[in-house]
Write an enzyme that holds these catalytic residues in place. Sequence first.
Site: not given
Ligand code: PSU
Length: 303
Positions: A23, A157
């Site tokens: 990604e 996370k």
């Molecule tokens: N995990 C990381 N760094 C990130 C992300 C996840 O260590 O930048 C990003 C990924 O692209 C994930 C997104 O899909 O954060 C999730 O964002 P949200 O909670 O707004 O859906």
Amino acid sequence: MKIRFNEEVREALKNKRPLVALETTIISHGMPYPRNIEIALEVEETIRKEGAIPATIGIIEGEIVVGLTKEEIIEFGKREDVIKCSLRDLAYVSLNKRWGSTTVAASINLAKKAGIDVFVTGGIGGVHRNAETTFDISADLDELEKTQIITVCAGPKAILDVAKTVEYLETKGVPVIGYKTSKLPLFYTPTSNFNVTHKVNSAEEAAAIYAHQIKLGLPQAILVCNPVPKEASFTLEEAENLIMLALKEAKKKGIKGKEETPFLLSKINELSKGRSQYINEALIINNAKIGARIAICLNKGQS
Ligand code: PSU
Ligand code: MN
């Protein structure tokens, strides 16, 4: 649908070589410049060294690209006008010829359309804390329900409500596979009090479960959770303290929605004086290795 591939990825698709999708939100919104660029390139190199082919996904002036060139990855890391794209943002960003980085949800959607079966990230999005009032649940989870792909991560996370995220994944029918662990890793920590659905002891085993998932006609992704190396991690208590401080800041500043995850990641990095970035780097490289090995095993089984 029109997808642009780089030379390396086009050749790999044609010759049925093992591919690993990556990604770009982690580059544009997940890591500080210039480490974001260095790590994105190192992740690709790690995959190549294992014998697979990396395919980093992003949107360049509206064009959907699977397999960015080195120059394009550098550009993604530098630009400040890159839009974080989840599924809902893809059509707008593409139509308006903007630069867009893809989240897990958008990346697995596009990777699958390109014919790639393995995707590697750091940590997936999930059910946010206080979701019972905010309704903030990452589109990553619903897309994992709909997309047959192996997703390798270091667990959800810890900034999330992990208990709700685990329940949500169960509801959606997504198997949470522990890589050499029966406890769920939580991104910054290699272990937790949560159990995974099943444990595998090798890349072969993970690939075999995925192949069987397809055979059974199950539409979901398989989430492989690979613990961060212990020598580069926080304890559960350290992580929780940092997260609580970062969440307090976010609340004070009124940060919510798509801004929340990038804000918390960068705040935790600031509070930990760069240690969380170091952990983030260690785990993504570690995931790239395992992802590449799984892709190679899967490829052997398919040929
Ligand atoms: N995990 C990381 N760094 C990130 C992300 C996840 O260590 O930048 C990003 C990924 O692209 C994930 C997104 O899909 O954060 C999730 O964002 P949200 O909670 O707004 O859906
Ligand atoms: Mn959200």
